[in-house]
Scaffold this motif. Structure first.
Motif, mmCIF file in Angstrom:
data_model
loop_
_atom_site.group_PDB
_atom_site.id
_atom_site.type_symbol
_atom_site.label_atom_id
_atom_site.label_comp_id
_atom_site.label_asym_id
_atom_site.label_seq_id
_atom_site.Cartn_x
_atom_site.Cartn_y
_atom_site.Cartn_z
ATOM 1 N N GLY A 185 46.269 42.883 19.042
ATOM 2 C CA GLY A 185 45.836 41.599 18.524
ATOM 3 C C GLY A 185 45.891 40.460 19.529
ATOM 4 N N THR A 186 46.250 40.746 20.763
ATOM 5 C CA THR A 186 46.288 39.708 21.804
ATOM 6 C C THR A 186 45.116 39.919 22.756
ATOM 7 O OG1 THR A 186 47.636 40.964 23.372
ATOM 8 C CG2 THR A 186 48.815 39.696 21.694
ATOM 9 N N THR A 187 44.994 39.040 23.728
ATOM 10 C CA THR A 187 43.917 39.168 24.711
ATOM 11 C C THR A 187 44.135 40.361 25.641
ATOM 12 O OG1 THR A 187 45.050 37.651 26.209
ATOM 13 C CG2 THR A 187 43.417 36.701 24.711
ATOM 14 N N LEU A 188 45.322 40.917 25.661
ATOM 15 C CA LEU A 188 45.626 42.061 26.526
ATOM 16 C C LEU A 188 45.428 43.399 25.821
ATOM 17 C CD1 LEU A 188 48.856 40.761 28.283
ATOM 18 C CD2 LEU A 188 46.538 40.838 29.195
ATOM 19 N N GLU A 189 44.914 43.370 24.603
ATOM 20 C CA GLU A 189 44.795 44.598 23.817
ATOM 21 C C GLU A 189 43.907 45.645 24.482
ATOM 22 O OE1 GLU A 189 44.015 45.950 19.224
ATOM 23 O OE2 GLU A 189 43.323 43.989 19.870
ATOM 24 N N ASP A 190 42.783 45.240 25.023
ATOM 25 C CA ASP A 190 41.844 46.190 25.619
ATOM 26 C C ASP A 190 41.928 46.188 27.137
ATOM 27 O OD1 ASP A 190 40.871 46.940 23.130
ATOM 28 O OD2 ASP A 190 39.483 45.243 23.091
ATOM 29 N N THR A 191 43.125 46.281 27.663
ATOM 30 C CA THR A 191 43.311 46.283 29.116
ATOM 31 C C THR A 191 43.950 47.595 29.558
ATOM 32 O OG1 THR A 191 45.475 45.207 28.918
ATOM 33 C CG2 THR A 191 43.567 43.772 29.248
ATOM 34 N N ILE A 192 43.826 47.876 30.855
ATOM 35 C CA ILE A 192 44.496 49.029 31.438
ATOM 36 C C ILE A 192 45.329 48.548 32.617
ATOM 37 C CG2 ILE A 192 42.711 50.652 30.702
ATOM 38 C CD1 ILE A 192 41.708 50.665 33.610
ATOM 39 N N LEU A 193 46.260 49.383 33.050
ATOM 40 C CA LEU A 193 47.136 49.039 34.167
ATOM 41 C C LEU A 193 46.934 50.023 35.311
ATOM 42 C CD1 LEU A 193 50.478 48.504 32.201
ATOM 43 C CD2 LEU A 193 48.895 46.749 32.967
ATOM 44 N N ILE A 194 46.929 49.488 36.539
ATOM 45 C CA ILE A 194 46.968 50.335 37.726
ATOM 46 C C ILE A 194 48.054 49.792 38.643
ATOM 47 C CG2 ILE A 194 44.534 51.012 37.565
ATOM 48 C CD1 ILE A 194 43.974 49.098 39.924
ATOM 49 N N VAL A 195 48.575 50.658 39.505
ATOM 50 C CA VAL A 195 49.605 50.266 40.454
ATOM 51 C C VAL A 195 49.041 50.467 41.857
ATOM 52 C CG1 VAL A 195 51.942 50.713 41.282
ATOM 53 C CG2 VAL A 195 51.409 50.977 38.866
ATOM 54 N N ILE A 196 49.156 49.430 42.680
ATOM 55 C CA ILE A 196 48.712 49.510 44.074
ATOM 56 C C ILE A 196 49.866 49.117 44.985
ATOM 57 C CG2 ILE A 196 46.289 49.030 43.548
ATOM 58 C CD1 ILE A 196 46.799 46.127 44.491
ATOM 59 N N ARG A 197 49.783 49.524 46.253
ATOM 60 C CA ARG A 197 50.734 49.001 47.227
ATOM 61 C C ARG A 197 50.483 47.514 47.344
ATOM 62 N NH1 ARG A 197 52.489 52.401 51.678
ATOM 63 N NH2 ARG A 197 53.401 50.484 52.418
ATOM 64 N N HIS A 198 51.538 46.742 47.565
ATOM 65 C CA HIS A 198 51.391 45.290 47.635
ATOM 66 C C HIS A 198 50.355 44.915 48.687
ATOM 67 C CE1 HIS A 198 52.328 41.084 47.368
ATOM 68 N NE2 HIS A 198 52.513 41.046 48.673
ATOM 69 N N ASN A 199 49.414 44.049 48.283
ATOM 70 C CA ASN A 199 48.353 43.617 49.179
ATOM 71 C C ASN A 199 48.047 42.160 48.855
ATOM 72 O OD1 ASN A 199 45.878 43.123 50.477
ATOM 73 N ND2 ASN A 199 45.333 45.280 50.342
ATOM 74 N N LYS A 200 48.274 41.269 49.826
ATOM 75 C CA LYS A 200 48.066 39.839 49.592
ATOM 76 C C LYS A 200 46.603 39.481 49.392
ATOM 77 C CE LYS A 200 52.137 38.273 52.044
ATOM 78 N NZ LYS A 200 52.682 37.458 53.130
ATOM 79 N N ALA A 201 45.694 40.346 49.820
ATOM 80 C CA ALA A 201 44.267 40.067 49.681
ATOM 81 C C ALA A 201 43.767 40.251 48.251
ATOM 82 C CB ALA A 201 43.467 40.963 50.624
ATOM 83 N N VAL A 202 44.529 40.923 47.424
ATOM 84 C CA VAL A 202 44.123 41.144 46.028
ATOM 85 C C VAL A 202 44.468 39.896 45.223
ATOM 86 C CG1 VAL A 202 44.503 42.537 43.961
ATOM 87 C CG2 VAL A 202 44.418 43.629 46.200
ATOM 88 N N ASN A 203 43.435 39.326 44.571
ATOM 89 C CA ASN A 203 43.641 38.143 43.747
ATOM 90 C C ASN A 203 42.792 38.245 42.487
ATOM 91 O OD1 ASN A 203 40.960 36.959 44.260
ATOM 92 N ND2 ASN A 203 41.729 36.666 46.338
ATOM 93 N N LYS A 204 42.972 37.289 41.574
ATOM 94 C CA LYS A 204 42.325 37.351 40.268
ATOM 95 C C LYS A 204 40.828 37.082 40.329
ATOM 96 C CE LYS A 204 44.749 35.961 36.647
ATOM 97 N NZ LYS A 204 45.514 35.092 35.751
ATOM 98 N N LYS A 205 40.307 36.654 41.460
ATOM 99 C CA LYS A 205 38.872 36.383 41.585
ATOM 100 C C LYS A 205 38.071 37.652 41.855
ATOM 101 C CE LYS A 205 39.677 31.761 43.354
ATOM 102 N NZ LYS A 205 39.578 30.872 44.506
ATOM 103 N N LEU A 206 38.746 38.735 42.202
ATOM 104 C CA LEU A 206 38.057 39.968 42.564
ATOM 105 C C LEU A 206 37.676 40.783 41.330
ATOM 106 C CD1 LEU A 206 40.205 41.123 45.610
ATOM 107 C CD2 LEU A 206 37.985 39.987 45.653
ATOM 108 N N ILE A 207 36.671 41.621 41.508
ATOM 109 C CA ILE A 207 36.231 42.585 40.500
ATOM 110 C C ILE A 207 36.666 43.963 41.010
ATOM 111 C CG2 ILE A 207 34.222 43.565 39.310
ATOM 112 C CD1 ILE A 207 34.564 40.658 38.665
#
Length: 115
Positions: A56-78
Motif C-alpha cells: 500500500g505504499t509507493t515502494l510496493e512494486d519495487t525490487i532490490l539489487i545489491v551492487i558494490r559501492h559506486n559513487k557514480a550511481v545516483n537517482k537520476k540514472l535509469i
C-alpha cells in the motif's frame, strides 16, 4: 553489514540515461535508453514481513539489487536489467561502514515509458 560472495554478483545491469528520439516507422516521439556503465549485481529478496510492511505504499512494486559501492550511481540514472526491463532508481542505501569492500542496496521501480 552485508556479506556476499563474489559469485553472488552473477548478473549485469546497465546504468544510463534516456534521450528523446522518434519511431522510424511512424515518427512518434519515444524515449531511448543510452547506457553509460555496466555493473554486476546480486538480486536481494525481501522477507514476507517486509513485503507486508510496504504493501500500500509507493515502494510496493519495487525490487532490490545489491551492487558494490559506486559513487557514480545516483537517482537520476535509469537501470536496464538483463531481461530488457527498465527501472528508475527509487532510493540508494549506501554502506557507510569502514570496510574495504562496501555494498549499496538499490531500490528499483519499473519504468514503462521507455521502449
Amino acid at each position: 553489514m552485508l556479506k556476499y560472495k563474489p559469485s553472488d554478483f552473477n548478473k549485469k545491469a546497465q546504468f544510463g540515461t534516456t534521450k528523446s528520439g522518434h519511431n522510424p516507422k511512424n515518427g512518434n516521439p519515444i524515449k531511448e535508453f543510452v547506457p553509460q556503465m555496466g555493473l554486476k549485481y546480486a538480486p536481494r529478496t525481501r522477507t514476507m514481513t517486509q513485503q507486508y510492511t510496504i504493501a500500500g505504499t509507493t515502494l510496493e512494486d519495487t525490487i532490490l539489487i545489491v551492487i558494490r559501492h559506486n559513487k557514480a550511481v545516483n537517482k537520476k540514472l535509469i537501470v536496464m536489467l538483463p531481461d530488457k526491463t527498465y527501472y528508475d532508481i527509487a532510493s540508494i542505501s549506501p554502506d557507510d561502514s569502514n570496510n574495504v569492500i562496501t555494498y549499496d542496496i538499490v531500490t528499483l521501480k519499473l519504468n514503462t515509458s521507455i521502449k
